[in-house]
Structure formats: C-alpha cells, structure tokens
Design an enzyme around this catalytic site. Structure first.
Site, PDB file in Angstrom:
ATOM      1  N   SER A 342       0.777  -1.265  -0.168  1.00  0.00           N
ATOM      2  CA  SER A 342      -0.200  -0.166   0.102  1.00  0.00           C
ATOM      3  C   SER A 342       0.699   0.892  -0.300  1.00  0.00           C
ATOM      4  CB  SER A 342      -1.536  -0.133   1.356  1.00  0.00           C
ATOM      5  OG  SER A 342      -2.384   0.735   0.872  1.00  0.00           O
ATOM      6  N   ASP A 456      -5.804  -3.915  -2.362  1.00  0.00           N
ATOM      7  CA  ASP A 456      -4.850  -3.585  -1.241  1.00  0.00           C
ATOM      8  C   ASP A 456      -4.396  -5.047  -0.835  1.00  0.00           C
ATOM      9  OD1 ASP A 456      -3.129  -2.579   0.760  1.00  0.00           O
ATOM     10  OD2 ASP A 456      -4.592  -1.094   0.679  1.00  0.00           O
TER      11      ASP A 456
END
Length: 583
Positions: A342, A456
């Site tokens: 991320s 993610d």
C-alpha cells in the site's frame, strides 16, 4: 589471479597425496599407504550428479580430490559439506550399513574410490591399520563441529554473452568486494580455453587451481569472457555457486547453458532497457546497472551485506517512510532493496527508482499537493471512488517504467480476491504493481490482471517483512506503522469543520455517538486483519522502526510534515540504539 591451462599430475602421486590427507588414514605408514594407493579408482563426478543416494548399499569409500559435495538427508535438507581431503561414506562401510544420506556434487569434482571389499580386506590383514583408524576417528569425534546448514556463495561465475569484455566488469566487482574480504580471480586467456576439445581437460587443468583459490580467499571470481568457448562457459557455470551474467544486447542469446538456469543469477545490465525476456530465460535474483553503484550493490549481495528496507501500509501515515529514509541515508546507511504494501509500496517504488531522500520527499509533496486523490466519489457500486485520480497520480509519478529496469531491488504486495492468495510483484509495470497494492477494497476499485482481481495487499500482509527476509543476501530494516487507533470525528464526505448536530447525526448514522468515516474504518480493518507475526522472530531482521503516527489521520495527507518528522525521529532513535546499521 590469472591462470593458464595445466597438465594433470601423474595419477600415482595424486592417489598417495590424496590418501595421505585423509584424517582416518593419517597414522598409517608409507608401505600401507602405497598398497592402498594401488587399489583406488579415480572418478570424475559432474556438477549436480549424485555420488550415491540414501538407502543404497555402502559399497565404497570416496576421498574428495577436488570439488565440493553436500550430504542430503532423506527428507531433502542439506546437513553437511565435503571438500578436498574429506572422506565420504567411511562410517557406512565400517558399520556394514546402508547409506544413511545421499551425497551430491555441487560442482565438478574428482574423487578416489576405494571399494568396500578392498578396504575391509586391508583392515583384516593389517591390525595396525585398524588401530590407526580408530585413533583417527576418535580424534575426529572429539574435534567435530556442527555441520553448516547455510553457507554464503564463494565461487562466482562471471559470463559475457555478447561483445562486452568481462575483464573491466570483473575488476570493478573485485574492487567492490575488497571491502568485505579477500577475492581471487581465475580468468585464463580465451585462446587457451577456446582451444580445448574435451571437457575433462578443463576439469583436470583447473580443479586444483579453483580448490586452492577457494581455500585461501573469501570469494573466487571465475570468468568466461567473450570468445572463451562453449566448454569453458559450461565449466564456469558448473563450478559456480552463483552466476553474474553481463547483459549487453536487448535480447538473450538463443542458446543459454542449461546450468545457468540451475544457479542463482545476477544480471549486470550494460544497456538502459534490456528486454524482459532476459528475466523469462534466467529468472535472476537481482539486476544491477553497470556502474559503481551497481557493482557495489552486487558485491554487498555476494557478501551477504545487502540491506533491505520493508515498509508497512497505513494511508497518509505512510508518509513517515520518507522521513525514515531521509534520516537513514543522511546517516550513511546504504539500502539496496525495497519492498512494501500500500503506502509502503509507493515509498518503495520511489526509492527503488534511485531518488535521493530530498527528491523523494519533493515528489511526495507534489503527489499530494493537488486535489484529494480519493476525492472522485461516485455511486458506490464497486467502490466509493472512481479511482481515476489515483490512476493519474500513480501513472504520472512512475510512468511506464518496468520493475526490470529499476536500478534497485523492489517488490510490492497485493491480494487476489479470486483465489485469496498473496501476490508478490517483482516483474512488469511499476505503476501496475503500486496501483494494485493500494486498491483499498470498497474505497478504490480493484485492478484486473488477467484472471486476477487485485486489491490492497494489506488485507493479507500489511508489513511484508517475511517476504523481504526470505532473501538471504542481507539483513532487513522494518518500518512498522501499527499504532493505537485514534479515530477522527468527521464524516468523511463532509469537511471536518462541518459537524452535524445530534438529530442529523442520528439520521446519517443511526447513533448519537461520533463515528469515524468509512474510509478510516476500512483502513483500520486492514490493520486488524493483517498478520500479527512477531517481527523479532523473523531471520535477518536488523532493526524495527516504529514512528509514532497515532495523531496523524490515516487519510489526512496534509499532515505530511508531521509524518515526516515522526519518521525522522523514529529512525534517529534506531540509529542511536544500533549504530552498526551504518556500514
């Protein structure tokens, strides 16, 4: 050092010398040694070939004349190594038992074989030999040390596949290795190696030279320069723990030595953008530009001194990574490998591009200076936002750069919604790898990649320290952003200054209590769902840096200065506690 072709020594002398160097035969007299030398058989064992397997009859003792061998347990793990002067299989012959383990040649080797019948007959006929062997074995047991289960590469093959001369590159690599230990170079003239007609000639001529160089140095570079011949190129590949391949043409050659695909490979790229088919063909563990920085990074990998930096996801709190990197690099810490999830993936990609800390921070400020990257809200069918702003920002930042063309090591982590698997991005588009890693489910649309639907990576591995630590070439610094959650009291879609009165709050949320916005709730859920493995239990973790980002909103990118300072302070504390991080 440079060597030329050598003629093999006379066999009789070789046998007596080899036997005399064996510990269990150290005490026998010259007459007994001479008798034994007349019965032995000399054998060449090619690289990767098994000398014997577990469970086979113990029908021979082997004395290693040259090369290197490993003992492999039935379960498959290596538990011992044998080199010149070591005996193999003697206990099995003496005990009359089957082989308890297999033995395989790591590189081309020469052994002397003593048949079990010959050995036992000599023991029965020579009581003095029995006593001498028992004394020698007792000494060996007293002096025995635990076998090495992990070993740094020592013999490094350097291979030129095109028109670039390897010699200058080898000099640069050797110079970079000098700060870590002693290095020898074996680079015979190409006129000598290209004229050889039989592979065994090379084994006879160079095995002793290689053994001697390995015994007296930390690393040996064995060079196959342009025009050295296919036999010598194969010999170099067979002897090497690792290969360094010089890439000076866009596409790899049609024919690549089969052993090159069985060794860890490092690429030295002599041109700006080699085709990814090099990676398809050789699956390198690393690639480095042909400059001083690249040679230094390669040397640190060979020496096991390559430092990695792995960074956690955390939304705006990930801006602390830039402060950590600034403090570390200004203190003189050299980092070769980057990875993260991320926001940690964004920072990793920026650093792997080769940006210094100042440029990276300036780029981060530019990244967030415009409109809110998460501000293009839409009807929440697949996500709360369209993801268009994020796409433009990521593409504008990283462009069409490929991971294969980055000057430093990089990976990012995403999660496949279809299979539930963790996906580690080490190939392909940098923008694509970053975009997949930051696709917060429900907030940013997922990324289609073939049959994969990527979101993610924080859902599975918010701080992928285990991925970085799986690389055995050096230690790892972890930047962990897990902190006590301090929720904001805003409503996400509304400016923070707008605080709805109680009645409106009840209409919007169904409660009188102030709740965090949906985006924060999603990001915090990632922290809770991700692995909580104890970082200190992982191998090769050199330091854990924990910036205090608890007062920074996970989506408040305007707090960049506070995040940077939190990163600097945490890194400064780590350096004070562990000054040896500066190498």
């Amino acid at each position: 050092m440079t060597t030329a072709r050598r003629r093999p020594k006379r066999r009789g002398t070789d046998a007596r010398t080899a036997l005399r160097n064996v510990p269990i035969l150290a005490d026998i007299d010259d007459e007994q040694l001479e008798r034994l030398a007349t019965t032995v058989e000399r054998r060449h064992v090619p690289a990767n070939q098994w000398l014997f397997h577990a469970g086979e009859p113990a029908d021979s003792i082997y004395i290693v004349d040259s090369g290197r061998f490993v003992a492999v347990a039935p379960e498959g793990h290596v538990f011992a190594e044998m080199a010149s002067g070591d005996s193999i299989g003697d206990l099995g012959v003496i005990a009359g038992a089957a082989r308890s383990a297999g033995v395989r040649a790591l590189r081309d080797g020469v052994v002397w074989r003593i048949a079990a019948e010959t050995f036992t007959d000599m023991l029965e006929a020579t009581p003095l030999l029995q006593s001498a062997m028992l004394r020698a074995m007792a000494r060996m047991l007293r002096q025995s040390r635990p076998a090495k289960t992990a070993r740094r590469p020592r013999v490094i093959g350097v291979v030129s596949n095109g028109d670039t001369a390897a010699a200058p590159m080898v000099d640069a690599i050797a110079t970079s290795l000098d700060s870590h230990g002693r290095t020898a170079v074996i680079a015979p003239p190409v006129e000598t190696t290209s004229a050889v007609q039989e592979y065994d000639e090379l084994v006879e001529a160079f095995s002793e030279t290689l053994d001697r160089a390995e015994r007296s140095n930390d690393w040996v570079l064995v060079v196959a320069d342009r025009g050295a011949g296919d036999l010598w190129r194969h010999y170099v590949s067979a002897q090497s723990d690792r290969l360094v391949v010089l890439v000076d043409q866009r596409y790899p050659p049609d024919a690549v030595d089969s052993l090159a695909t069985q060794r860890p490979v490092h690429l030295i790229t002599c041109l700006a953008e080699p085709d990814p088919s090099w990676w398809d063909r050789l699956a390198p563990v690393s690639h480095h530009p042909a400059n001083s920085d690249g040679f230094g990074a390669l040397a640190r990998r060979i020496a096991g001194r390559s430092l990695g930096l792995v960074m956690a996801g955390g939304g705006a709190r990930g801006l602390a990574h830039f402060g950590v990197y600034q403090e570390l690099t200004e203190a003189g810490v050299v980092i070769d490998r980057f990875g993260g999830t991320s926001s940690g993936a964004i920072a990793s990609a920026a650093f792997a591009l080769g940006m210094d800390a100042g440029d990276a921070i300036a780029a981060a400020r530019e990244f967030i200076a415009g409109s809110d990257p998460l501000g293009d809200y839409t009807i929440p069918i697949s996500a709360l936002t369209r993801g268009g702003r994020v796409d433009r920002l990521v593409q504008g930042f990283f462009g069409n750069t490929l991971i294969e063309h980055l000057p430093r090591g990089f990976f990012s982590v995403s999660a496949d919604m279809i299979t539930g698997d963790q996906i580690i991005h080490r190939r392909g588009s940098v923008s694509g790898a970053v975009r997949a890693s930051i696709s917060i489910p429900g907030l940013i649309p997922p990324v289609h990649n073939g049959e994969q639907l990527l979101v993610d990576g924080g859902l599975l591995n918010n701080l992928p320290a285990n991925v970085m630590c799986a690389d055995t070439d050096g230690e790892v610094i972890c930047v962990d952003l897990r902190r006590t959650f301090v929720p904001s009291k805003g409503f996400g879609l509304l400016p923070p200054i707008v605080t709805p009165p109680g009645l409106l709050r009840r209409l919007l949320t169904g409660t009188d209590n102030a709740l965090p916005p949906l985006q924060e709730t999603l990001l915090r859920a990632f922290d809770l769902a991700a692995s909580t493995a104890n970082l200190r239990e992982l191998p090769r973790v050199a330091a854990i840096i924990e910036p205090d980002v608890s007062k920074i909103g996970v989506l408040n990118f305007k707090q960049i200065d506070a995040a940077l300072e939190a990163g600097r302070m945490a890194a400064r504390a780590a350096l004070q506690a562990q000054p040896d991080l500066v190498r």
